[in-house]
Design a protein around this motif. Structure first.
Motif, PDB file in Angstrom:
ATOM      1  N   VAL A 285      38.989  46.428  47.372  1.00 49.18           N
ATOM      2  CA  VAL A 285      38.532  45.472  45.848  1.00 49.18           C
ATOM      3  C   VAL A 285      40.377  44.667  46.192  1.00 49.18           C
ATOM      4  O   VAL A 285      39.588  43.195  46.144  1.00 49.18           O
ATOM      5  N   GLU A 286      41.323  44.860  46.029  1.00 49.46           N
ATOM      6  CA  GLU A 286      42.280  44.333  46.787  1.00 49.46           C
ATOM      7  C   GLU A 286      42.887  43.322  48.239  1.00 49.46           C
ATOM      8  O   GLU A 286      42.468  42.706  48.331  1.00 49.46           O
ATOM      9  N   ASP A 287      41.746  44.515  48.425  1.00 48.69           N
ATOM     10  CA  ASP A 287      41.883  43.514  49.984  1.00 48.69           C
ATOM     11  C   ASP A 287      40.680  42.529  49.925  1.00 48.69           C
ATOM     12  O   ASP A 287      41.395  41.402  50.134  1.00 48.69           O
ATOM     13  N   LEU A 288      39.654  42.939  48.907  1.00 48.50           N
ATOM     14  CA  LEU A 288      38.537  41.580  49.631  1.00 48.50           C
ATOM     15  C   LEU A 288      39.165  40.010  48.611  1.00 48.50           C
ATOM     16  O   LEU A 288      38.759  39.282  48.861  1.00 48.50           O
ATOM     17  N   ILE A 289      40.098  40.649  47.774  1.00 53.54           N
ATOM     18  CA  ILE A 289      40.474  39.644  46.715  1.00 53.54           C
ATOM     19  C   ILE A 289      41.658  38.673  47.153  1.00 53.54           C
ATOM     20  O   ILE A 289      41.034  37.373  47.000  1.00 53.54           O
TER      21      ILE A 289
END
Length: 129
Positions: free
Chosen positions: A86-90
């Motif tokens: 999720v952090e990478d997607l953000i």
């Protein structure tokens, strides 16, 4: 009454197979399912009557036993792994947002990659009822 787990079932084709508790493959026609059931998931526990047909054992009067197996829950990433995803997607979404603020869409390749990633992450969050 024999019991087992659904190995696979294709509602469009109208049949599938059960692996009985003794390891035997049993043909599962859609007509053997309860009247209110149109499909069953892989791994669902079932009890059934059995007859020997021209091509081998065939299930009759199938009854679902216990809760239906959830493939999504079984294959869902660990929460720590999902947090990193999720952090990478953000970061990727933030980059795309910056381009949009400058009145430019991301390239077609970037857009397709981002859309595929969003769908994959959404599938990991999806919860079956």
């Amino acid at each position: 009454m024999p019991s087992g787990k659904v190995r696979w079932f294709d509602a469009k084709r109208g049949f599938g197979f059960i692996t009985s508790d003794d390891g035997e493959d049993v043909f599962l026609p859609a007509s053997a399912l309860p009247a209110s059931v149109t499909t069953v998931r892989k791994g669902s526990k079932v009890e059934f009557s059995m007859v020997t047909g021209r091509k081998g054992p065939q299930a009759l009067d199938v009854q679902l036993v216990g809760p239906t197996a959830s493939i999504i829950r079984a294959t869902r990433p660990e929460p720590d792994d999902m947090a990193a995803i999720v952090e990478d997607l953000i970061k990727l979404l933030d980059s795309a947002g910056g381009k949009l603020r400058r009145h430019h869409y991301p390239s077609e390749a970037e857009s397709r990659k981002l859309a595929a990633l969003l769908r994959a992450v959404a599938d990991d969050f999806d919860v079956e009822s």
